[in-house]
Design a protein around this motif. Structure first.
Motif, mmCIF file in Angstrom:
data_model
loop_
_atom_site.group_PDB
_atom_site.id
_atom_site.type_symbol
_atom_site.label_atom_id
_atom_site.label_comp_id
_atom_site.label_asym_id
_atom_site.label_seq_id
_atom_site.Cartn_x
_atom_site.Cartn_y
_atom_site.Cartn_z
ATOM 1 N N TYR A 1 10.782 16.709 -1.974
ATOM 2 C CA TYR A 1 11.147 16.222 -0.821
ATOM 3 C C TYR A 1 9.973 16.137 0.298
ATOM 4 C CZ TYR A 1 12.775 15.929 4.197
ATOM 5 O OH TYR A 1 13.034 15.697 5.471
ATOM 6 N N ARG A 2 8.934 17.109 0.307
ATOM 7 C CA ARG A 2 7.927 17.278 1.247
ATOM 8 C C ARG A 2 7.058 16.253 0.999
ATOM 9 N NH1 ARG A 2 6.484 17.853 4.733
ATOM 10 N NH2 ARG A 2 5.160 19.675 5.301
ATOM 11 N N MET A 3 6.805 15.831 -0.448
ATOM 12 C CA MET A 3 5.825 14.949 -0.826
ATOM 13 C C MET A 3 6.372 13.569 -0.232
ATOM 14 S SD MET A 3 4.775 16.195 -4.494
ATOM 15 C CE MET A 3 3.718 14.822 -5.008
ATOM 16 N N LEU A 4 7.588 13.213 -0.399
ATOM 17 C CA LEU A 4 8.037 11.999 -0.366
ATOM 18 C C LEU A 4 8.069 12.004 1.444
ATOM 19 C CD1 LEU A 4 9.479 9.435 -0.941
ATOM 20 C CD2 LEU A 4 11.615 10.613 -0.791
ATOM 21 N N LEU B 1 5.864 9.363 -8.126
ATOM 22 C CA LEU B 1 6.507 8.959 -9.136
ATOM 23 C C LEU B 1 5.924 9.467 -10.335
ATOM 24 C CD1 LEU B 1 8.068 5.472 -8.477
ATOM 25 C CD2 LEU B 1 9.322 7.807 -8.231
ATOM 26 N N GLN B 2 4.728 9.493 -10.333
ATOM 27 C CA GLN B 2 3.467 9.994 -11.452
ATOM 28 C C GLN B 2 3.540 11.377 -11.282
ATOM 29 O OE1 GLN B 2 0.154 7.347 -11.185
ATOM 30 N NE2 GLN B 2 -0.409 8.122 -13.168
ATOM 31 N N GLN B 3 3.658 12.008 -12.650
ATOM 32 C CA GLN B 3 3.517 13.443 -12.636
ATOM 33 C C GLN B 3 2.802 13.824 -13.891
ATOM 34 O OE1 GLN B 3 7.241 15.238 -11.670
ATOM 35 N NE2 GLN B 3 6.469 17.355 -12.180
ATOM 36 N N ASN B 4 1.977 14.981 -13.918
ATOM 37 C CA ASN B 4 1.144 15.294 -15.228
ATOM 38 C C ASN B 4 1.834 16.373 -15.801
ATOM 39 O OD1 ASN B 4 -0.805 15.805 -16.869
ATOM 40 N ND2 ASN B 4 -2.457 15.943 -15.718
ATOM 41 N N GLU C 1 0.767 -1.280 -0.005
ATOM 42 C CA GLU C 1 -0.055 0.026 -0.120
ATOM 43 C C GLU C 1 0.690 1.374 0.139
ATOM 44 O OE1 GLU C 1 -3.913 1.962 0.298
ATOM 45 O OE2 GLU C 1 -3.032 0.097 -0.450
ATOM 46 N N VAL C 2 2.128 1.264 0.899
ATOM 47 C CA VAL C 2 2.744 2.344 0.815
ATOM 48 C C VAL C 2 3.657 2.479 -0.513
ATOM 49 C CG1 VAL C 2 4.917 3.479 1.846
ATOM 50 C CG2 VAL C 2 3.206 2.280 3.321
ATOM 51 N N ALA C 3 3.833 1.370 -1.386
ATOM 52 C CA ALA C 3 4.651 1.449 -2.564
ATOM 53 C C ALA C 3 3.680 2.060 -3.353
ATOM 54 C CB ALA C 3 5.172 0.122 -2.918
ATOM 55 N N LEU D 1 3.702 5.803 -3.188
ATOM 56 C CA LEU D 1 4.914 6.221 -3.890
ATOM 57 C C LEU D 1 4.737 6.237 -5.235
ATOM 58 C CD1 LEU D 1 7.740 4.154 -1.914
ATOM 59 C CD2 LEU D 1 7.150 6.863 -2.099
ATOM 60 N N ARG D 2 4.323 5.131 -6.013
ATOM 61 C CA ARG D 2 4.258 5.276 -7.472
ATOM 62 C C ARG D 2 2.881 6.108 -7.958
ATOM 63 N NH1 ARG D 2 1.537 1.349 -8.976
ATOM 64 N NH2 ARG D 2 1.213 -0.138 -6.951
#
Length: 587
Positions: free
Chosen positions: A524-527, A506-509, A496-498, A501-502
């Motif tokens: 950094y803050r999103m991570l 990692l996804q970006q529009n 669920e955590v992964a 993350l994805r």
């Protein structure tokens, strides 16, 4: 041979013997390797690539249909060179630095006639020159003698050419001048103009190459966060058709924090270059707010243009990049794509009947790629200071086969590898950079920058994300066999955590006004917010809370909206507070 030279001054001294596509052979031509020649009655530009006895082989940079034996060949006696000076920013060139907008105005049509030339920079326009030296000053090659405001973003630094001796300034001018007028004179008789000329196949001299320690901030989370590229570094973006290579490179060209962007469309489709040409003048530069084209030079050598010009467009672009590097700027060069460049070399090689290498590519493919990428780097400059060229080359392996020669030879050279994945693209996960196959060898030398400019624990948090994604990859094999519900609860929670993350990080529009660019602090803050969910969720799991209840907390799905939130700092703070409150309320 610069196109600012007078073609009429060249004498006819050879005749065509045979024509094979872009390859022409001539006899009785007194020439040296890499001399620029004009072929046929129409004066098509070409370059000498082989000399055997009285037979000279030429690659022609224009369409050769209708050209026949017996027509004249004129030798300029000069190598293929580019005009360097103010006016290159906000310009669009073909592969041999002919300004396409000037040629369009000259002929009144978007379809270019053969044999038509124009200088790479405007020789008649006057520029405001402000001297940086005075009479009596000593100058050396590479020293800045004056400043010209080239665009609203870029100050063009007029330098002593690297092939000059240098000396004492005896005369210096101030005011408006054309690029061919002398603005500084030296005691040894050397005259400095705002225009330089440099052969494209020869790297411009610089001082020592240094180890880069600052990242090229791209604004793309997967690249900045997991696989960073250094200013002065090299990167490759291989991927099959439709996986997003061009959009990824366009995003880098739009949002990277380089001072100058040189974008080379090498053999790609015309509509992709049209999109760049239409978008860039409209987009604001995130660093300055000025139009993006004010710091961009475009080289358009599309798939319907003569194939031989693809071979030269890469060198044209890197020479322009080196010129701005010598001014102390950080330059980002995007080559889309080096596979089309290699295919052009393969076609020329086959017509020369050279012994083919793997898959028909010439035996010198690896050497040519190395020669190109080696011109990147962070350098000490001749005139003092530092400058860098970061090179990002797209690779288009047929069928997405990364074992083909261009991809494999590129991998041996570059230090950052962004592998695009067709499966991710089909799932609409963009950028479709596969985090299991990609890598960056710059991470360790760039971590101190992130830790001092973004967060002290940057390397630790990034490594946590890498470990979670690695564990997810291992667990997916088990899930395929027995299903997710058969896993222990802690492994279900890891999946669920992964997933967040994805999907959230990692996804970006690229087409969203807010999400298209993500500054390092936001990355950094999103991570960190996803790690907060991870830490709090495992605390709850250890306290006996069922994994289903943990996954159902209301705050968790809001992680997916972090990228598009305009007021992201407050939004992320609120999510973290809600996650802690809701998860701790479960036990």
């Amino acid at each position: 041979m610069s196109q600012a030279e007078d073609i009429e001054s060249v004498d006819e001294d050879g005749v065509i013997e045979s024509v094979s596509g872009p390859v022409v052979t001539a006899t009785d031509l007194d020439a040296r390797m890499n001399d620029v020649v004009y072929v046929g009655d129409e004066g098509l530009m070409g370059e000498v690539i082989e000399i055997e006895g009285n037979l000279t082989t030429i690659q022609v940079y224009e369409e050769t249909s209708g050209v026949g034996p017996g027509e004249p060949v004129e030798n300029t006696g000069e190598p293929l060179s580019v005009d360097l000076g103010p006016g290159m920013m906000d310009s669009i060139y073909d592969g041999v630095q002919r300004p396409l907008d000037v040629l369009e105005d000259k002929m009144g049509t978007a379809f270019l006639d053969r044999g038509v030339d124009a200088p790479g920079i405007d020789l008649e326009k006057e520029w405001e020159f402000t001297p940086e030296v005075e009479e009596g000053d000593e100058v050396e090659p590479g020293d800045v003698v004056g400043i010209v405001p080239e665009t609203v973003t870029i100050d063009h630094k007029v330098m002593v050419p690297p092939d000059y001796e240098g000396g004492e300034v005896t005369s210096v001018e101030s005011g408006e001048f054309t690029v061919e007028e002398t603005v500084v004179e030296l005691d040894n008789g050397e005259e400095i103009q705002m225009r330089q000329e440099w052969p494209v196949r020869e790297a411009r001299p610089a001082g020592d190459k240094e180890t880069p320690t600052e990242p090229l901030v791209t604004g793309q989370r997967v690249q900045d966060g997991l696989f960073p590229l250094a200013k002065g570094g090299t990167a490759a973006i291989p991927g099959p058709f439709g996986s997003g290579k061009t959009v990824t490179q366009q995003q880098l060209a739009k949002w990277s924090d380089a001072d100058i962007v040189v974008y080379i469309g090498c053999g790609e489709r015309g509509n992709e270059m049209t999109e760049v040409i239409e978008d860039f003048p409209e987009l604001p530069d995130p660093q300055t707010g000025n139009p993006l084209m004010a710091r961009t030079c475009l080289i358009a050598n599309t798939s319907n243009m003569p194939v031989a010009a693809r071979e030269s467009c890469i060198y044209t672009g890197i020479t322009i990049a080196e010129y701005y590097r010598d001014m102390g700027y950080d330059v980002a060069l995007m080559a889309d794509s080096t596979s089309r460049w290699a295919e052009a070399m393969r076609e020329i090689s086959s017509r020369l009947e050279e012994m083919p290498g793997e898959e028909g590519y010439p035996a010198y493919l690896a050497a040519a790629l190395s020669e190109f990428y080696e011109r990147a780097g962070k350098f000490q400059l001749l005139g003092g200071g530092e400058g860098s060229i970061s090179v990002v080359g797209a690779v288009s392996p047929p069928g997405g086969d990364f074992s083909e020669p261009v991809t494999q030879n590129t991998l041996r050279i570059v230090k950052t590898f962004w592998a695009l994945d067709a499966d991710l693209a089909e799932r609409r996960h963009f950028p479709s950079i596969n985090w299991n196959e990609s890598y960056s060898l710059y991470k360790d030398q760039l971590d101190p920058w992130w830790e001092s400019n973004v967060a002290d624990d940057w390397a630790e948090v990034r490594q946590w994300a890498v470990d979670v994604l690695d564990e997810e990859d291992e667990l997916q094999e088990i899930v395929q066999l027995v299903g997710k519900d058969a896993l222990p609860e802690d492994q279900q929670l890891t999946l669920e955590v992964a997933r967040y993350l994805r999907e959230a990080w990692l996804q970006q529009n690229a087409l969203h006004d807010v999400d298209t660019y993500c500054e390092p602090e936001k990355t950094y803050r999103m991570l960190q917010a996803i790690k907060t969910f991870n830490d709090e969720a495992f605390e709850a799991l250890d306290a006996g809370v069922p994994v289903d209840e943990i996954q159902d907390v209301d705050a968790a799905p809001r992680l997916n909206r972090m990228g598009t939130a305009e007021d992201w700092e407050d939004f992320i703070d609120e999510i973290e507070a809600d996650l802690k409150e809701q998860l701790r309320a479960l036990y």
